[in-house]
Each structure stands twice: as structure tokens, then as C-alpha cells.
Design a protein around this motif. Structure first.
Motif, PDB file in Angstrom:
ATOM      1  N   VAL A   1      11.734  30.836  53.314  1.00 34.51           N
ATOM      2  CA  VAL A   1      13.122  30.940  53.400  1.00 34.51           C
ATOM      3  C   VAL A   1      13.448  30.106  54.531  1.00 34.51           C
ATOM      4  N   MET A   2      14.442  28.992  54.158  1.00 33.26           N
ATOM      5  CA  MET A   2      14.749  28.169  55.212  1.00 33.26           C
ATOM      6  C   MET A   2      16.467  28.709  55.399  1.00 33.26           C
ATOM      7  N   PRO A   3      16.974  27.743  56.252  1.00 34.09           N
ATOM      8  CA  PRO A   3      18.289  28.446  56.590  1.00 34.09           C
ATOM      9  C   PRO A   3      19.385  28.444  55.608  1.00 34.09           C
ATOM     10  N   THR A   4      19.357  27.830  54.515  1.00 31.30           N
ATOM     11  CA  THR A   4      20.325  27.841  53.678  1.00 31.30           C
ATOM     12  C   THR A   4      19.631  27.807  52.020  1.00 31.30           C
ATOM     13  N   SER A   5      18.466  28.344  51.861  1.00 31.35           N
ATOM     14  CA  SER A   5      17.833  28.222  50.786  1.00 31.35           C
ATOM     15  C   SER A   5      16.562  28.839  50.745  1.00 31.35           C
ATOM     16  N   PHE A   6      16.020  29.247  49.611  1.00 33.22           N
ATOM     17  CA  PHE A   6      14.571  29.782  49.655  1.00 33.22           C
ATOM     18  C   PHE A   6      13.906  29.179  48.153  1.00 33.22           C
ATOM     19  N   PHE A   7      12.423  28.959  48.388  1.00 36.42           N
ATOM     20  CA  PHE A   7      11.866  28.381  47.684  1.00 36.42           C
ATOM     21  C   PHE A   7      10.468  29.178  47.228  1.00 36.42           C
ATOM     22  N   LEU A   8      10.156  29.611  46.127  1.00 34.49           N
ATOM     23  CA  LEU A   8       9.209  30.539  45.936  1.00 34.49           C
ATOM     24  C   LEU A   8       8.128  29.968  44.754  1.00 34.49           C
ATOM     25  N   LEU A   9       6.876  30.085  44.797  1.00 34.07           N
ATOM     26  CA  LEU A   9       5.975  29.575  44.029  1.00 34.07           C
ATOM     27  C   LEU A   9       4.727  30.623  43.619  1.00 34.07           C
ATOM     28  N   MET A  10       4.833  30.901  42.186  1.00 30.90           N
ATOM     29  CA  MET A  10       3.685  31.945  41.873  1.00 30.90           C
ATOM     30  C   MET A  10       2.735  31.274  41.108  1.00 30.90           C
ATOM     31  N   ARG A  11       1.477  31.184  41.338  1.00 33.53           N
ATOM     32  CA  ARG A  11       0.397  30.140  40.861  1.00 33.53           C
ATOM     33  C   ARG A  11      -0.532  31.239  40.062  1.00 33.53           C
ATOM     34  N   PHE A  12      -0.923  30.796  38.780  1.00 35.09           N
ATOM     35  CA  PHE A  12      -1.944  31.212  38.098  1.00 35.09           C
ATOM     36  C   PHE A  12      -2.957  30.097  38.034  1.00 35.09           C
ATOM     37  N   PHE A  13      -4.330  30.487  38.401  1.00 36.10           N
ATOM     38  CA  PHE A  13      -5.112  29.463  38.739  1.00 36.10           C
ATOM     39  C   PHE A  13      -6.611  30.172  37.879  1.00 36.10           C
ATOM     40  N   LEU A  14      -6.953  29.144  37.090  1.00 41.17           N
ATOM     41  CA  LEU A  14      -8.187  29.408  36.371  1.00 41.17           C
ATOM     42  C   LEU A  14      -9.177  28.394  36.303  1.00 41.17           C
ATOM     43  N   ARG A  15     -10.447  28.824  36.751  1.00 40.53           N
ATOM     44  CA  ARG A  15     -11.354  27.632  36.503  1.00 40.53           C
ATOM     45  C   ARG A  15     -12.560  28.383  35.818  1.00 40.53           C
ATOM     46  N   VAL A  16     -13.041  27.891  34.582  1.00 42.14           N
ATOM     47  CA  VAL A  16     -14.088  28.353  33.765  1.00 42.14           C
ATOM     48  C   VAL A  16     -15.190  27.088  34.175  1.00 42.14           C
ATOM     49  N   ASP A  17     -16.270  27.400  34.911  1.00 43.74           N
ATOM     50  CA  ASP A  17     -17.115  26.683  35.166  1.00 43.74           C
ATOM     51  C   ASP A  17     -17.626  25.784  34.511  1.00 43.74           C
ATOM     52  N   GLY A  18     -17.632  24.309  34.254  1.00 39.96           N
ATOM     53  CA  GLY A  18     -18.289  23.390  33.440  1.00 39.96           C
ATOM     54  C   GLY A  18     -17.485  23.551  31.936  1.00 39.96           C
ATOM     55  N   VAL A  19     -16.129  24.288  31.879  1.00 45.92           N
ATOM     56  CA  VAL A  19     -15.413  24.299  30.855  1.00 45.92           C
ATOM     57  C   VAL A  19     -14.247  23.683  30.929  1.00 45.92           C
ATOM     58  N   LEU A  20     -13.019  24.249  31.657  1.00 44.55           N
ATOM     59  CA  LEU A  20     -11.834  23.832  32.068  1.00 44.55           C
ATOM     60  C   LEU A  20     -11.317  24.370  33.031  1.00 44.55           C
ATOM     61  N   ILE A  21      -9.991  23.798  33.637  1.00 45.06           N
ATOM     62  CA  ILE A  21      -9.047  24.336  34.882  1.00 45.06           C
ATOM     63  C   ILE A  21      -7.842  24.222  34.253  1.00 45.06           C
ATOM     64  N   ARG A  22      -7.174  25.396  34.602  1.00 43.56           N
ATOM     65  CA  ARG A  22      -5.843  25.617  33.812  1.00 43.56           C
ATOM     66  C   ARG A  22      -5.048  26.184  35.124  1.00 43.56           C
ATOM     67  N   ILE A  23      -3.701  25.735  35.324  1.00 42.52           N
ATOM     68  CA  ILE A  23      -2.814  26.286  36.326  1.00 42.52           C
ATOM     69  C   ILE A  23      -1.277  26.506  35.567  1.00 42.52           C
ATOM     70  N   ASN A  24      -0.979  27.674  35.744  1.00 42.51           N
ATOM     71  CA  ASN A  24       0.478  28.234  35.302  1.00 42.51           C
ATOM     72  C   ASN A  24       1.221  28.329  36.575  1.00 42.51           C
ATOM     73  N   ASP A  25       2.168  27.555  36.744  1.00 46.66           N
ATOM     74  CA  ASP A  25       3.203  27.670  38.091  1.00 46.66           C
ATOM     75  C   ASP A  25       4.649  28.317  37.750  1.00 46.66           C
ATOM     76  N   THR A  26       5.089  29.043  38.567  1.00 43.72           N
ATOM     77  CA  THR A  26       6.498  29.379  38.352  1.00 43.72           C
ATOM     78  C   THR A  26       7.081  29.073  39.548  1.00 43.72           C
ATOM     79  N   ARG A  27       8.152  28.044  39.429  1.00 44.60           N
ATOM     80  CA  ARG A  27       8.741  27.825  40.917  1.00 44.60           C
ATOM     81  C   ARG A  27      10.274  28.484  40.857  1.00 44.60           C
ATOM     82  N   LEU A  28      10.967  29.012  41.852  1.00 42.03           N
ATOM     83  CA  LEU A  28      11.973  29.502  41.844  1.00 42.03           C
ATOM     84  C   LEU A  28      12.721  28.892  43.061  1.00 42.03           C
ATOM     85  N   TYR A  29      14.070  28.650  42.888  1.00 41.87           N
ATOM     86  CA  TYR A  29      14.712  28.130  43.934  1.00 41.87           C
ATOM     87  C   TYR A  29      16.268  28.382  44.088  1.00 41.87           C
ATOM     88  N   TYR A  30      16.423  28.667  45.288  1.00 39.88           N
ATOM     89  CA  TYR A  30      18.189  29.110  45.311  1.00 39.88           C
ATOM     90  C   TYR A  30      18.765  28.588  46.675  1.00 39.88           C
TER      91      TYR A  30
END
Length: 274
Positions: A181-210
Motif C-alpha cells: 500500500v502506497m500513499p495513494t494506491s495499492f497493488f496486489l499480486l497473487m501467484r500460483f507457481f508450478l514446477r514439475v521437474d523435467g517437464v514444465l513450469i507454469r505461473i498463473n498471476d493475478t494482479r490487482l491495482y487501485y
């Protein structure tokens, strides 16, 4: 290892709660112990899933609520409700072995039951307020990330872990949410992080700004994913979401406005200005 940590944290882990007031908004960050085994089993049965993450913080929450009652919160249970419990998200050689190792309670003897064992979720938060909620509409407006890079006083910061699982030592699946939270706004980040070794990496991000005074919040949801084979020449730590995120392929972006409702309290305030 997570099981051992779970046992350690359930004994002597101190709960904490921070509240911060930002104009008519109250930001709450609550953190407490890992959910008890019996409660996890009951929840797994309710969700029709053979197992749930090893470290599940069912009572952890990050909430942003207006004095008129509406707002948005981020919690583990609602995040898990967005997991596809009908099919595998990632098919790897170890999936069956992993599932069988986790099916150890009487009500989950359906060995081989298909479900997303990576706990991938497209959760974007839970709207609060009952009959008075923010309205979600699509928009082309984007969060000004360059503006957020400017040095500004941080009046409040916290991070809340919702769940984490080591996928039977085959990687990691976790989701956490942080806010500043800043003086005139706030910023939020929710992050889902998946790493399956040797297979893939996936990131789902939700950003919220006001920004204070605006009649809406901006919410952006994105999915980034790459196979490990596609990252062979990337000089970044696969275990660090912040390092690897820019190197993943962008698969999806959704931009929304969360329009603030006009309540009786706000109407009266507007009439007083006329």
C-alpha cells in the motif's frame, strides 16, 4: 520434508494478523497454522479430490474490504475449488506413482482417480459483500507497471502463503498473495507457481491495482507456461518464480475492471456535493 515442517509449524507457530486502513478500505492479512489432518480429509471429501496440498493454510487470508462491506479476499479453500478435479493437468510417468502414495485414507481409496495432481488453479479472488458487490467487466485498460516501478513510500506490506506441496519430490506447487500500500494506491499480486521437474513450469498471476478516488480496481490475470526442454538455454533459476517468469511463454491474459458499487452512503455523499 514438508510433512516434517508441517508438524513443526503446527506446534508453536504463532498466528498473526495485521490490519491497515487506507481511506475507506481496510486491508487484513491473517496468517495461522497449517490445517489439521482431519479437517483436510473432510475438505478433500467435500471437493471429491483424493488428496489436498501437504501444507494447506485454510485460515490464512488477505482481504481488502470497504467500509460499506464490499471488497475482495484471497483464501486457500476458494483457490482449491478452482482446481479441475476431473482430469490430470500434467501427464508424466510419475503421476500414477505419486497419486498412489497419497491415497492413504479410507475415504480416498480410489487409486488412479483422475484429478489435477498439480493443484493448478485459475483463482482470481473471492468477491465480498453479498448483495452489494463490485461488478466485473472486461476492459482494455491495463495496469501501468512502469508507474509501479517508481519509488514511492510503502506504508504497508505483507505476504500470505495459501498452500504449498512438493508433489512427492517431483517439483513444487504453491500459491501466495502479497500486497503493498502506497500513499495513494495499492497493488496486489497473487501467484500460483508450478514446477514439475523435467517437464514444465507454469505461473498463473493475478494482479490487482487501485488508485484512491477511482471508481474501479483493475485486475489482470495471466498464464505463462513453458516445457523444461524449451528453457535449456535460459540462464535463470528454475526454482525462483521471479527469475523464471519473464522467460515463460505467455498463454493467456484477461483484463477486467472491478467497478465499485454505488451505495446509499455514497449517494448521500454525492448529493451533499451538489
Amino acid at each position: 520434508m514438508l510433512a516434517e515442517l508441517s508438524a513443526m509449524m503446527s506446534h508453536g507457530f504463532k498466528s498473526s494478523r495485521q490490519d491497515f486502513t487506507f481511506g475507506p478500505w481496510k486491508v487484513t492479512a491473517a496468517k495461522t497454522h497449517i490445517m489439521k489432518s482431519k479437517d483436510i480429509e473432510r475438505l478433500a471429501e467435500e471437493m471429491n479430490m483424493p488428496s489436498l496440498p501437504e501444507m494447506l493454510f485454510g485460515d490464512n487470508v488477505l482481504r481488502i474490504q470497504h467500509t460499506d462491506g464490499y471488497g475482495i479476499e484471497f483464501n486457500a479453500v476458494d483457490a482449491l475449488r478452482r482446481v479441475n478435479n476431473m482430469e490430470d493437468s500434467v501427464k508424466v510417468a510419475c503421476a500414477q506413482e505419486w497419486q498412489e502414495s497419497r491415497v492413504d485414507s479410507e475415504h480416498t481409496k480410489e487409486v488412479g482417480k483422475r484429478y489435477d495432481w498439480t493443484y493448478t488453479t485459475d483463482y482470481k479472488g473471492t468477491l465480498l459483500g453479498g448483495d452489494i458487490q463490485m461488478r466485473v467487466v472486461e476492459t482494455s485498460e491495463r495496469i501501468n507497471m512502469e508507474k509501479l516501478k517508481a519509488r514511492e513510500q510503502i506504508m504497508f506490506f505483507d505476504e500470505v502463503l495459501l498452500f504449498e506441496d512438493e508433489l512427492h519430490d517431483h517439483g513444487v506447487s504453491m500459491i501466495s498473495v502479497k500486497i503493498r500500500v502506497m500513499p495513494t494506491s495499492f497493488f496486489l499480486l497473487m501467484r500460483f507457481f508450478l514446477r514439475v521437474d523435467g517437464v514444465l513450469i507454469r505461473i498463473n498471476d493475478t494482479r490487482l491495482y487501485y488508485e484512491a478516488g477511482k471508481k474501479y480496481m483493475l485486475r489482470e490475470f495471466s498464464t505463462r507456461e513453458s516445457k523444461i526442454a524449451e528453457l535449456k538455454n535460459v540462464a535463470a533459476q528454475y526454482t525462483d518464480p521471479n527469475e523464471i517468469a519473464p522467460h515463460l511463454t505467455l498463454k493467456l491474459t484477461e483484463c477486467e475492471k472491478l467497478e465499485l458499487p454505488v451505495t446509499d452512503h455514497q449517494s448521500a455523499a454525492n448529493e451533499a456535493l451538489l
